[in-house]
Motif scaffolding. Structure first.
Motif, PDB file in Angstrom:
ATOM      1  N   HIS A  61      -7.526 -12.605  17.793  1.00 48.25           N
ATOM      2  CA  HIS A  61      -6.443 -12.280  18.732  1.00 48.25           C
ATOM      3  C   HIS A  61      -6.682 -13.010  20.047  1.00 48.25           C
ATOM      4  O   HIS A  61      -5.920 -12.837  20.986  1.00 48.25           O
TER       5      HIS A  61
ATOM      6  N   GLU B  65     -12.025 -12.257  12.629  1.00 43.07           N
ATOM      7  CA  GLU B  65     -12.317 -11.804  14.003  1.00 43.07           C
ATOM      8  C   GLU B  65     -13.818 -11.764  14.290  1.00 43.07           C
ATOM      9  O   GLU B  65     -14.363 -10.725  14.683  1.00 43.07           O
TER      10      GLU B  65
ATOM     11  N   ARG C 212      -8.918 -10.641   2.199  1.00 41.55           N
ATOM     12  CA  ARG C 212      -9.504  -9.865   1.090  1.00 41.55           C
ATOM     13  C   ARG C 212      -9.026 -10.398  -0.252  1.00 41.55           C
ATOM     14  O   ARG C 212      -9.789 -10.490  -1.208  1.00 41.55           O
TER      15      ARG C 212
ATOM     16  N   PHE D 283       0.867  -1.183   0.000  1.00 36.51           N
ATOM     17  CA  PHE D 283       0.000   0.000   0.000  1.00 36.51           C
ATOM     18  C   PHE D 283       0.899   1.226   0.000  1.00 36.51           C
ATOM     19  O   PHE D 283       1.957   1.212   0.646  1.00 36.51           O
TER      20      PHE D 283
ATOM     21  N   ALA E 242       1.976  -5.120   3.210  1.00 35.50           N
ATOM     22  CA  ALA E 242       1.058  -5.825   4.119  1.00 35.50           C
ATOM     23  C   ALA E 242       1.293  -7.329   4.009  1.00 35.50           C
ATOM     24  O   ALA E 242       1.164  -8.058   4.990  1.00 35.50           O
TER      25      ALA E 242
ATOM     26  N   LYS F 299       4.663   0.170   1.525  1.00 35.53           N
ATOM     27  CA  LYS F 299       4.257  -0.477   2.780  1.00 35.53           C
ATOM     28  C   LYS F 299       3.764  -1.876   2.444  1.00 35.53           C
ATOM     29  O   LYS F 299       2.747  -2.033   1.746  1.00 35.53           O
TER      30      LYS F 299
ATOM     31  N   ALA G 203       0.090 -10.103  15.104  1.00 33.86           N
ATOM     32  CA  ALA G 203      -0.158  -8.805  15.737  1.00 33.86           C
ATOM     33  C   ALA G 203      -1.020  -7.935  14.826  1.00 33.86           C
ATOM     34  O   ALA G 203      -1.219  -8.265  13.647  1.00 33.86           O
ATOM     35  N   ASN G 204      -1.504  -6.824  15.349  1.00 36.19           N
ATOM     36  CA  ASN G 204      -2.233  -5.862  14.515  1.00 36.19           C
ATOM     37  C   ASN G 204      -1.344  -5.468  13.342  1.00 36.19           C
ATOM     38  O   ASN G 204      -0.152  -5.203  13.526  1.00 36.19           O
ATOM     39  N   GLY G 205      -1.946  -5.485  12.159  1.00 33.52           N
ATOM     40  CA  GLY G 205      -1.178  -5.077  10.973  1.00 33.52           C
ATOM     41  C   GLY G 205      -0.330  -6.177  10.373  1.00 33.52           C
ATOM     42  O   GLY G 205       0.457  -5.929   9.456  1.00 33.52           O
ATOM     43  N   ALA G 206      -0.478  -7.414  10.858  1.00 33.58           N
ATOM     44  CA  ALA G 206       0.348  -8.524  10.337  1.00 33.58           C
ATOM     45  C   ALA G 206      -0.049  -8.925   8.917  1.00 33.58           C
ATOM     46  O   ALA G 206       0.708  -9.622   8.237  1.00 33.58           O
ATOM     47  N   GLY G 207      -1.240  -8.529   8.496  1.00 29.79           N
ATOM     48  CA  GLY G 207      -1.655  -8.823   7.115  1.00 29.79           C
ATOM     49  C   GLY G 207      -2.795  -9.834   7.010  1.00 29.79           C
ATOM     50  O   GLY G 207      -3.136 -10.266   5.901  1.00 29.79           O
ATOM     51  N   LYS G 208      -3.428 -10.157   8.133  1.00 31.11           N
ATOM     52  CA  LYS G 208      -4.470 -11.203   8.126  1.00 31.11           C
ATOM     53  C   LYS G 208      -5.670 -10.793   7.253  1.00 31.11           C
ATOM     54  O   LYS G 208      -6.103 -11.557   6.393  1.00 31.11           O
ATOM     55  N   SER G 209      -6.193  -9.589   7.506  1.00 29.21           N
ATOM     56  CA  SER G 209      -7.382  -9.172   6.743  1.00 29.21           C
ATOM     57  C   SER G 209      -7.037  -8.956   5.271  1.00 29.21           C
ATOM     58  O   SER G 209      -7.856  -9.246   4.389  1.00 29.21           O
ATOM     59  N   THR G 210      -5.826  -8.464   5.016  1.00 28.22           N
ATOM     60  CA  THR G 210      -5.415  -8.281   3.618  1.00 28.22           C
ATOM     61  C   THR G 210      -5.389  -9.628   2.911  1.00 28.22           C
ATOM     62  O   THR G 210      -5.863  -9.764   1.778  1.00 28.22           O
TER      63      THR G 210
HETATM   64  N1  LIG Z   1      -6.601  -0.100   2.184  1.00 29.15           N
HETATM   65  C1  LIG Z   1      -5.416   0.086   2.793  1.00 29.15           C
HETATM   66  N2  LIG Z   1      -4.689   1.193   2.556  1.00 29.15           N
HETATM   67  C2  LIG Z   1      -3.495   1.384   3.149  1.00 29.15           C
HETATM   68  N3  LIG Z   1      -2.939   0.515   4.012  1.00 29.15           N
HETATM   69  C3  LIG Z   1      -3.626  -0.595   4.290  1.00 29.15           C
HETATM   70  C4  LIG Z   1      -4.895  -0.872   3.705  1.00 29.15           C
HETATM   71  N4  LIG Z   1      -5.340  -2.076   4.165  1.00 29.15           N
HETATM   72  C5  LIG Z   1      -4.391  -2.519   5.012  1.00 29.15           C
HETATM   73  N5  LIG Z   1      -3.368  -1.646   5.091  1.00 29.15           N
HETATM   74  C6  LIG Z   1      -2.147  -1.794   5.889  1.00 29.15           C
HETATM   75  O1  LIG Z   1      -1.648  -3.098   5.687  1.00 29.15           O
HETATM   76  C7  LIG Z   1      -1.164  -3.646   6.893  1.00 29.15           C
HETATM   77  C8  LIG Z   1      -1.894  -4.958   7.176  1.00 29.15           C
HETATM   78  O2  LIG Z   1      -3.245  -4.659   7.491  1.00 29.15           O
HETATM   79  P1  LIG Z   1      -4.295  -5.798   7.821  1.00 29.15           P
HETATM   80  O3  LIG Z   1      -5.617  -5.131   8.029  1.00 29.15           O
HETATM   81  O4  LIG Z   1      -4.217  -6.845   6.794  1.00 29.15           O
HETATM   82  O5  LIG Z   1      -3.708  -6.362   9.183  1.00 29.15           O
HETATM   83  P2  LIG Z   1      -4.378  -7.361  10.230  1.00 29.15           P
HETATM   84  O6  LIG Z   1      -3.374  -8.413  10.507  1.00 29.15           O
HETATM   85  O7  LIG Z   1      -5.708  -7.806   9.753  1.00 29.15           O
HETATM   86  O8  LIG Z   1      -4.511  -6.401  11.472  1.00 29.15           O
HETATM   87  P3  LIG Z   1      -5.586  -6.389  12.693  1.00 29.15           P
HETATM   88  O9  LIG Z   1      -5.249  -7.548  13.572  1.00 29.15           O
HETATM   89  O10 LIG Z   1      -5.301  -5.066  13.343  1.00 29.15           O
HETATM   90  O11 LIG Z   1      -6.960  -6.457  12.084  1.00 29.15           O
HETATM   91  C9  LIG Z   1      -1.380  -2.602   7.966  1.00 29.15           C
HETATM   92  O12 LIG Z   1      -0.153  -1.919   8.149  1.00 29.15           O
HETATM   93  C10 LIG Z   1      -2.420  -1.676   7.364  1.00 29.15           C
HETATM   94  O13 LIG Z   1      -2.250  -0.347   7.799  1.00 29.15           O
END
Ligand SMILES: Nc1ncnc2c1ncn2[C@@H]1O[C@H](COP(=O)(O)OP(=O)(O)OP(=O)(O)O)[C@@H](O)[C@H]1O
Length: 319
Positions: A196, A163, A50, A15, A21, A19, A40-47
């Motif tokens: 988590h 989650e 998706r 991103f 993900a 950055k 951890a938060n931001g590890a990339g799980k939701s990405t």
């Molecule tokens: N649409 C976006 N635009 C910019 N950055 C993004 C976007 N989606 C995710 N990110 C970034 O990508 C990284 C991974 O995000 P992601 O939501 O996949 O993490 P996660 O493991 O699901 O976190 P959490 O446990 O907090 O839900 C984070 O640093 C986030 O800021």
């Protein structure tokens, strides 16, 4: 053709200005069971989710789901995948019964025929969802129950849960997990789940995947992961020395004069000898639960080393 239910190859998603993900992620998940993805938060799980669901494109690399590139999933494959997220986004203006009828019509249609009424009733039975209510009137827990019931009633081969129990109280959380376990007993979907909450993961997951900064750091059963981390309880005849240089060091804490040390992937006899050399009067090792093992593992690379303050002995944490 691959037998994996999910397979990613060098999957990257960036991103903004570089950055990352997801960073060259190679992940393979077989059919069957519950796979918990933690990080951890931001590890990339939701990405990752998706991309698997085809909602987002990778920057490079590929992801295959049910043997098909996730960017090319058609209606037939989508009907075989269920998804529930933390928001439980359902159309608030619809009546519960109306929404169920609509979903039933969709998934019971000729050519799809996946709808399983008994599953819907069983799962809804765990929650107090009244059919005559409007969706917008449901509590968060009831909405979670309804979205899970709708997802399971379509008999997905793959159910992705992002989650799903976030913000639920203990009773709703238990109902949610029981419904998931019930579907598992019925030989239902392969579940890929991120959370988590390690007590939940411990309860329902057969396999654990640990992501860190978009990379795969570990994949095994939760028990096997716990085996990697050992807790050492150590008595020193004097103030505890700095243990951060020990191989596999994750964390240490002094509680009532006993040093609690967490180490990763170390041979017991070697550690015992090293501690003796450092002056330990007594050192015993023990298992740790998943919560402690995962959190120490993830914290190691997240927190900067913290120096012990002068006079700090009771609750000093080194991470
Ligand atoms: N649409 C976006 N635009 C910019 N950055 C993004 C976007 N989606 C995710 N990110 C970034 O990508 C990284 C991974 O995000 P992601 O939501 O996949 O993490 P996660 O493991 O699901 O976190 P959490 O446990 O907090 O839900 C984070 O640093 C986030 O800021």
């Amino acid at each position: 053709m691959s037998d994996w239910l999910i397979e990613t190859e060098a999957l990257c998603r960036s991103f903004g200005k570089g950055k990352k993900a997801l960073n060259e992620l190679n992940l393979r998940l077989p059919r069957g069971g519950v796979h918990a993805i933690v990080g951890a938060n931001g590890a990339g799980k939701s990405t990752l989710f998706r991309i698997l669901l085809g909602f987002m494109a990778p920057s490079s690399g590929s992801a295959r789901v049910l043997g098909v590139d996730s960017q090319a999933l058609g209606p037939a494959e989508r009907a075989r995948i269920g998804f529930v997220n933390e928001e439980h986004s359902l159309p608030g203006w619809m009546g519960v019964e109306q929404l169920i009828r609509m979903q039933r019509r969709l998934y019971a249609a000729p050519g799809i025929a996946r709808w399983q009424e008994a599953m819907l009733e069983e799962v809804l039975g765990h929650f107090n969802v009244e059919l005559h209510q409007r969706v917008s009137e449901l509590s968060r827990g009831e909405r979670a129950g309804l979205s899970l019931a709708l997802a399971l009633a379509q008999q997905p081969e793959l159910l992705i849960l992002d989650e799903p129990t976030l913000g639920l109280d203990v009773v709703s959380k238990r109902a949610f997990l029981e419904a998931l376990l019930f579907s598992g007993q019925q030989g239902g979907a392969t579940i890929v789940y991120c959370s988590h909450q390690m007590e939940e993961v411990e309860r329902i997951a057969d396999q654990l995947v640990v992501l860190e900064r978009g990379e795969l750091r570990h994949q095994s059963s939760p028990d096997d992961f716990c085996q990697r981390v050992r807790l050492w309880q150590i008595e020193f005849p004097f103030n505890a020395p700095d243990l951060r240089g020990l191989p596999g060091y994750l964390q240490s804490q002094v509680l009532d004069g006993i040093t609690h040390l967490l180490l990763l992937d170390q041979d017991e006899a070697t550690v015992a000898a090293a501690l003796k050399e450092l002056g330990a009067r007594r050192a015993v090792s023990a298992d740790v639960g998943l919560d402690r093992a995962v959190n120490a593992f993830l914290a190691k690379n997240h927190a900067a080393p913290r120096r012990q303050k002068k006079n700090e002995s009771k609750e000093a944490v080194h991470a």
